[in-house]
Motif scaffolding. Structure first.
Motif, PDB file in Angstrom:
ATOM      1  N   SER A   1       0.838  -1.206   0.000  1.00 34.78           N
ATOM      2  CA  SER A   1       0.000   0.000   0.000  1.00 34.78           C
ATOM      3  C   SER A   1       0.870   1.253   0.000  1.00 34.78           C
ATOM      4  CB  SER A   1      -0.928  -0.001   1.224  1.00 34.78           C
ATOM      5  OG  SER A   1      -1.733  -1.169   1.253  1.00 34.78           O
ATOM      6  N   HIS A   2       1.779   1.361   0.986  1.00 34.21           N
ATOM      7  CA  HIS A   2       2.649   2.530   1.025  1.00 34.21           C
ATOM      8  C   HIS A   2       3.596   2.560  -0.170  1.00 34.21           C
ATOM      9  CE1 HIS A   2       1.424   3.090   5.235  1.00 34.21           C
ATOM     10  NE2 HIS A   2       1.740   4.342   4.995  1.00 34.21           N
ATOM     11  N   ALA A   3       4.051   1.378  -0.582  1.00 35.29           N
ATOM     12  CA  ALA A   3       5.051   1.331  -1.649  1.00 35.29           C
ATOM     13  C   ALA A   3       4.526   1.933  -2.935  1.00 35.29           C
ATOM     14  CB  ALA A   3       5.494  -0.116  -1.887  1.00 35.29           C
TER      15      ALA A   3
ATOM     16  N   ARG B   1      -4.314   2.386  -5.205  1.00 39.96           N
ATOM     17  CA  ARG B   1      -5.196   1.250  -4.925  1.00 39.96           C
ATOM     18  C   ARG B   1      -5.069   0.144  -5.964  1.00 39.96           C
ATOM     19  NH1 ARG B   1      -9.393   4.289  -4.821  1.00 39.96           N
ATOM     20  NH2 ARG B   1      -8.763   4.926  -2.741  1.00 39.96           N
ATOM     21  N   HIS B   2      -5.051   0.514  -7.259  1.00 39.41           N
ATOM     22  CA  HIS B   2      -5.115  -0.537  -8.290  1.00 39.41           C
ATOM     23  C   HIS B   2      -3.805  -1.320  -8.409  1.00 39.41           C
ATOM     24  CE1 HIS B   2      -3.148   2.594 -10.714  1.00 39.41           C
ATOM     25  NE2 HIS B   2      -2.783   1.639 -11.518  1.00 39.41           N
ATOM     26  N   LEU B   3      -2.772  -0.867  -7.737  1.00 39.52           N
ATOM     27  CA  LEU B   3      -1.505  -1.602  -7.780  1.00 39.52           C
ATOM     28  C   LEU B   3      -1.330  -2.523  -6.577  1.00 39.52           C
ATOM     29  CD1 LEU B   3       0.845   1.301  -8.974  1.00 39.52           C
ATOM     30  CD2 LEU B   3      -0.211  -0.492 -10.370  1.00 39.52           C
TER      31      LEU B   3
ATOM     32  N   GLY C   1      -5.544   8.195   1.484  1.00 37.94           N
ATOM     33  CA  GLY C   1      -6.735   7.607   0.893  1.00 37.94           C
ATOM     34  C   GLY C   1      -6.493   6.915  -0.444  1.00 37.94           C
ATOM     35  N   PRO C   2      -5.694   7.515  -1.345  1.00 39.29           N
ATOM     36  CA  PRO C   2      -5.575   6.916  -2.682  1.00 39.29           C
ATOM     37  C   PRO C   2      -5.030   5.494  -2.686  1.00 39.29           C
ATOM     38  CG  PRO C   2      -4.717   9.169  -2.663  1.00 39.29           C
ATOM     39  CD  PRO C   2      -5.035   8.812  -1.238  1.00 39.29           C
ATOM     40  N   GLN C   3      -4.356   5.102  -1.601  1.00 41.02           N
ATOM     41  CA  GLN C   3      -3.787   3.763  -1.599  1.00 41.02           C
ATOM     42  C   GLN C   3      -4.620   2.770  -0.781  1.00 41.02           C
ATOM     43  OE1 GLN C   3      -0.223   5.323  -0.033  1.00 41.02           O
ATOM     44  NE2 GLN C   3      -0.372   4.354   1.945  1.00 41.02           N
TER      45      GLN C   3
END
Lengths: 294, 294, 294, 294
Positions: free
Chosen positions: C219-221, C225-227, C258-260
């Motif tokens: 998530s942080h990396a 979200r889609h990755l 939020g985006p992740q």
């Protein structure tokens, strides 16, 4: 038991270093036409537009930079652009303009060659062949340029180690041509404040590894006009043999890299600064038709 | 069909930038004891050992750097070492030696604080608190240091953007303390020729983003004694307000970072070079008990 | 003569490596409450919100991730934000919510500690202490966390080498605490397509250097979200012992990152994928109150 | 006053992004001889020696990788080595060996072309032209290779952004050739544990930017034999369309990159692992003379 012991096998995988290069007490100079040279006690400013856009743009710039104290004229005829939709340069026409501008101003012309098939054409119109950073490891091009025997300006790749730069030098040296000037132009890094991170330590590091002259390109490295002057002075102080500076009569309309180009007035102000800063360097400024003692 | 179109959704994910920081025409100076200051027209060299190793080692070094023209004394009492098996500093004992050395030589003492619980202790023994690069984003430490109201030397992290450095500044500023000096000390990069890549462009970039003074640490950045002098001069030329220089009476026996330490004789030679190069900068050297006009 | 010779002095300056760490044939597991463990043949997904924002947000998320197959609950009470103007976490209140959510769902709680003075407080409310990537080299914090004897989740710094990560481990091990799980969460790099560059090779590299379990935070990396799903599966395939996944009931309104974040539905779909991909790994999924055989 | 305000001028200088590329719901396949293709539901392993060293070395390897399930044969005839003193490849002789080995085994041949003047020669002896990472921005070579209309394997440069890779694609697409397969092979980074940092997130990022197939080269990326298998499986799990794997009958005696080459037995073990891991991917393995359903 987590604690380390001495028996472990190292997991080490640095790319194989090339054989070490002689630390030479004698520094080499690279001769250009009109009695000019890069290296030694001279400090040379190579200036001109990123790309040759028209005869008038080039001539205006060439006269301005010569009058302000440049020692050679740079200008791109063939441009190695990231995208094919960016301006690719005027090609052979630009080479003719460069030759004319060099003849008129007395400035030796430095221009990039990107294709081994165009080496002879570019060589016919210039005094020094530039190999750009994208082509630092383009072996066929290095060899073809080397074979001309002409002075070569080899720019360090944006992700090249010093070892890799010196290995690229070896490709040229193998052709028997040792007229090579190295150029530090910034490393790819993570901070968007500048286009690249200018590695000025490379200059004294290279001094201990090779006798070749080293110049610095603060225009491409920073990508911002207002950073060019301070980095240019830092390059002088760190011991560089010269500078590559982008100058454009109207940067706002430049077809490439406008934000980093100096106007002729900016360039003149830069040269004033260099005149103020050159005395402690023990160098003189290499200019056309004269050598201005510091 | 591979060809790009204009309708695509950008895949962009740069970490959120902090709000931009005022471009200030007025540059701020940070006052130290004895009428000294960092910033403005002064250029200050902060020098001393990486780590305080003994009373004698510190006093010898402090006297030597003061006599050669340093404006402040640096020395580590608590060392942020990568491994717990490396020398961790003498701690409180070193703080007492630092205070004594500062009192004897008249040099303000700059020393690192690593633990929010030790801020008061370190503050009692020094004139300026250093936050090291590993702690640039250590919010509790930034806040605790800020609350002392003392001058703070904030080193940029080895992988920190300019935006992130300025966001770290904000943690200190929120405590009401604006006595902050920034320090560029090299970025993590890929070339093993130097320990880090010194980002000298950060100095003029920071000039456009903040009124705070900016100093440069060429010792940690390069990791090599023979690179310290050229990079120090480049830092002066690029517009830095001062330097951090590691000096050790016997680098071969230093308990930390010996290869990058100058001897007192090397340091004296560096100061001679700075005297030669300072005139075009329009600055004077900030030294103890005097201000040497350039 | 430019050609290299064998007599040159190498200019090499890699930061001193820490002593090598034992290659251990036995891999270690780190026990958590309720008979759960990280390492060995289990694969554990630690999931929850980046930051605890309210009791309801946390409980909703905790129930959803437990039902979908998470083995532990993550959530930030104290947030190490780049800027002081970003949401800093609810602090002690969030710790109480975390404890309640852990008690209700049976999920062991993992939460970050940033300040050595808060280690006891955080330890009282959680099952595992997280040391974030910004604090990987914060020695006082590593030591204070180590002294609790509790399991510690140590995240690799964004610019830390494997050697440096293992040296940070040593700070904890020196306190006598070997209950350490390592976490790869991405390296600072130059491409803005992702927030960091996830270094999945670090997982098998660490296997040869240490017996400690290794988990991955996609998530942080990636920051997108889609990755998250493809990188999570890649982490399983490369041999990781688990995942850290950010889940938020309403990512568009998340106070941080939020985006992740995945929605509970996204997370459930991720767990379905993990169920499909886990058989060839020879592992079982570590979940609360059961161990789902693959 | 240090505090930021909203009125500041941003200092931002990211290199100009190329126009965004279509997010395509349809993924494209690139056809090779013998009914083989890269992309779609197939997963293809391209295997062979780094450099062709002799007829026997190549044939032994080609038979072994075909029997183990490779779908194409790779092997270098012209090698882009860092130093001219490293083995440069057997050139035209190697091309003849490659053609023979391809004819005998039925494996399509993939080999690198480095010089625009050799494109026709290389095209006559192979089924797919490889453009290496050092040449990703070599516009004359991209154009000349594109003009053949043949399938092209374009490797991402070690310091190239996704935008730059897609801009390089555009140089080929401009010639009317869209038979392009992209290859992620690792980014230059700072940790000496691996040769490069394999950016597996690039695979799903590229999926949203281009319909072209994407393969992964874990051999060059890691530089270590024992890391190839885990990273190969991770590449499969992250969604790659295939792999490039270096295989040598006797890696200890390889003339280039021995430490990263698998033996034929290692390769066979890798293919066994791929057979175990391919079912959840929903793909089949593309092999010569058959398509093995998963």
């Amino acid at each position: 038991m987590v604690r380390p012991s001495a028996s472990a096998e190292p997991v080490s995988a640095v790319p194989k270093a090339t054989p070490p290069v002689t630390r030479s007490p004698e520094r080499q100079t690279v001769a250009l036409p009109h009695g000019l040279a890069i290296g030694g006690d001279g400090f040379m400013v190579v200036a001109g537009p990123c790309a040759v856009e028209s005869e008038e743009q080039l001539l205006t710039t060439a006269r301005a930079v010569r009058d302000a104290g440049a020692g050679a004229l740079r200008g791109g005829a063939f441009k190695p652009r990231t995208s094919p939709r960016s301006f690719q340069g005027l090609g052979e026409l630009a080479l003719r303009y460069l030759k004319e501008a060099g003849d008129e101003t007395g400035l030796p012309v430095v221009t990039e060659v990107m294709d081994p098939r165009q080496v002879d054409l570019v060589a016919d119109h210039s005094a020094m062949l530039q190999i750009g950073s994208r082509n630092m490891q383009n072996a066929p091009l290095l060899r073809e340029a080397g074979r001309t025997g002409m002075p070569i300006l080899l720019k360090r790749g944006a992700a090249a180690t010093i070892d890799e730069l010196l290995a690229a030098v070896d490709y040229i040296v193998e052709t028997g041509n040792e007229n090579i000037v190295l150029c530090e132009r910034g490393l790819r890094s993570f901070d968007p404040s500048t286009r690249y991170t200018l590695d000025l330590a490379a200059v004294p590091v290279l001094r201990t590894r090779t006798p070749l002259p080293v110049v610095v390109d603060p225009s491409h490295a920073t990508g911002h006009r207002h950073l060019v002057v301070p980095l240019a002075l830092a390059a002088l102080a760190v011991g560089a043999d010269g500078l590559l500076i982008e100058v454009h009569p109207d940067p706002a309309r430049a077809l490439s890299d406008g934000p980093q180009a100096l106007t002729p007035a900016d360039f003149s102000a830069l040269m004033d600064e260099i005149h103020r800063w050159i005395p402690p360097s023990g160098r003189y400024l290499s200019t056309v038709g004269q050598t201005v003692a510091s």
